[in-house]
Write an enzyme that holds these catalytic residues in place. Sequence first.
Site, PDB file in Angstrom:
ATOM      1  N   TYR A 171      -5.705  48.167  12.143  1.00 12.57           N
ATOM      2  CA  TYR A 171      -5.086  46.947  11.611  1.00 12.57           C
ATOM      3  C   TYR A 171      -3.576  47.115  11.640  1.00 12.57           C
ATOM      4  CZ  TYR A 171      -3.733  43.323   8.222  1.00 12.57           C
ATOM      5  OH  TYR A 171      -3.164  42.240   7.600  1.00 12.57           O
ATOM      6  N   ASP A 191       2.172  52.965  14.373  1.00 15.02           N
ATOM      7  CA  ASP A 191       2.198  52.143  13.165  1.00 15.02           C
ATOM      8  C   ASP A 191       1.919  53.057  11.977  1.00 15.02           C
ATOM      9  OD1 ASP A 191       1.964  50.426  11.092  1.00 15.02           O
ATOM     10  OD2 ASP A 191       0.362  49.199  11.959  1.00 15.02           O
ATOM     11  N   LYS A 244       4.797  49.935   2.922  1.00 16.29           N
ATOM     12  CA  LYS A 244       4.099  50.548   1.776  1.00 16.29           C
ATOM     13  C   LYS A 244       4.973  51.570   1.034  1.00 16.29           C
ATOM     14  CE  LYS A 244      -0.274  48.919   3.375  1.00 16.29           C
ATOM     15  NZ  LYS A 244      -1.071  48.867   4.565  1.00 16.29           N
TER      16      LYS A 244
HETATM   17  C1  LIG Z   1      -0.942  47.566   5.473  1.00 17.16           C
HETATM   18  C2  LIG Z   1      -0.729  47.759   6.914  1.00 17.16           C
HETATM   19  C3  LIG Z   1      -0.004  46.847   7.693  1.00 17.16           C
HETATM   20  C4  LIG Z   1       0.468  45.523   7.143  1.00 17.16           C
HETATM   21  O1  LIG Z   1       1.397  45.679   6.129  1.00 17.16           O
HETATM   22  P1  LIG Z   1       1.617  44.436   5.103  1.00 17.16           P
HETATM   23  O2  LIG Z   1       2.751  44.905   4.257  1.00 17.16           O
HETATM   24  O3  LIG Z   1       0.327  44.282   4.375  1.00 17.16           O
HETATM   25  O4  LIG Z   1       1.958  43.244   5.924  1.00 17.16           O
HETATM   26  C5  LIG Z   1       0.262  47.156   9.002  1.00 17.16           C
HETATM   27  N1  LIG Z   1      -0.189  48.313   9.540  1.00 17.16           N
HETATM   28  C6  LIG Z   1      -0.892  49.212   8.840  1.00 17.16           C
HETATM   29  C7  LIG Z   1      -1.324  50.482   9.494  1.00 17.16           C
HETATM   30  C8  LIG Z   1      -1.209  48.966   7.511  1.00 17.16           C
HETATM   31  O5  LIG Z   1      -1.953  49.839   6.831  1.00 17.16           O
END
Ligand SMILES: *Cc1c(COP(=O)(O)O)cnc(C)c1O
Length: 424
Positions: free
Chosen positions: A144, A239, A267
């Site tokens: 994701y 990511d 995060k």
């Molecule tokens: C949480 C997450 C996102 C999206 O971040 P948001 O702040 O929720 O938009 C993208 N990539 C990864 C790997 C994630 O865990």
Amino acid sequence: MSDTISQALFERARAVIPGGVNSPVRAFRAVGGNPVFIARAKGARVYGEDGSEYVDYVGSWGPALLGHAHPDVLRAVQEAAEGGLSFGAPTSREVRFAEAVRALYPGMDKLRCVSSGTEATMSAIRVARGFTRRDVIVKFEGCYHGHADHLLVKAGSGLATFGVPDSAGVPEGTAKTTLTLAYNDIPALEALFNTRGGEIAAVIVEPVVGNMGCVPPEPGFLEAILSLCKKHGAVSIFDEVMTGCRLARGGAQERYGLRADLTTLGKIIGGGMPLAAYGGREDVMSVVAPLGPVYQAGTLSGNPVAVAAGLATIERLVPEVYEKLERLGAALEAGLKDAAAKASVPATVQRVGSMITLFFNDKPVRSWAEASQSDTKRFAAWHAGMLSRGIYWPPSQYEAAFLSAAHTDEDITRTVEAARASLG
Ligand SMILES: *Cc1c(COP(=O)(O)O)cnc(C)c1O
């Protein structure tokens, strides 16, 4: 399962907010029952509106590495807020923040602050496309990368949980430029580059997946991504919105000794405030406006209060934090494995550092195809048992649980006991 106060609030919420939540996984759909409405949180604990107390393994879905409401982070936020909430102009704090991030991620020659992980990945993809002047991006099933149109293809957790392969509202043409492969499948990646290498702008990957449960990379998989991108002139994007500052201060790249062309963070670097970033190689980042032709902007980008929370958090990421996370993680892993074995429940526990998943699956999970074989009914029953015993575990088989530096050995013991009882 949930208390009457949360139930009443959920009813009101559903009348004004789609599904009663501002982000789908919060709705507890994958495990049944109603979500607990959280009144406050401190350290490794979250407290429900009815006063109930839980040991928390969600950690706001990742940010709470130091535990909730860390006093130093709160102080930094209060101090920054006194000086004004937003200026829409450069600040010294955001320069210090960018310098601090670059010191942890040496591959990030230059970086931009944005307000969410979604914005970070979306922008990184645009930059990669602008830099290479190519359209096609490659992602892996079960990873994701936020909810941008072209990334909502085979995207794990929330989507997988609801059994929606692709979101409605995403134009076919947009989805067509996203090619998906199985995670950890090196031959498939090689074959794709051999046939379409000249069209590929970027490969984006969760270097350790958290969004189909915790799935580590097989030896050589991440290296293959980096070398194939290099050979074919594509941009590699790690990511690290989830893994960044979690698997090490410098994320998965530090842990595995690798360096991607672009990195996305979110995060933890925001310390609980809306803050994320993308950045990488100097030549690639030079296409970003106002230096270059790729437009990307944000009214609240680099927000002074968010940046203050992020800086205060990053400054506290000392080696002892990661030593503790590793020790607690190993204890929790051993405890869960032992509990499942004693209960004769088919289960696989997968962990990297402070990310951990108990898959109700008798085989190792290396891809989405394997993750999706898990017994989600059994997970739902186990989750309800955990909740009733005061353990707030992520409400989906396909979400990694997170430890924080605020968890204690006693928390782990209590959690393992609850896990044992909930398996029975
Ligand atoms: C949480 C997450 C996102 C999206 O971040 P948001 O702040 O929720 O938009 C993208 N990539 C990864 C790997 C994630 O865990």
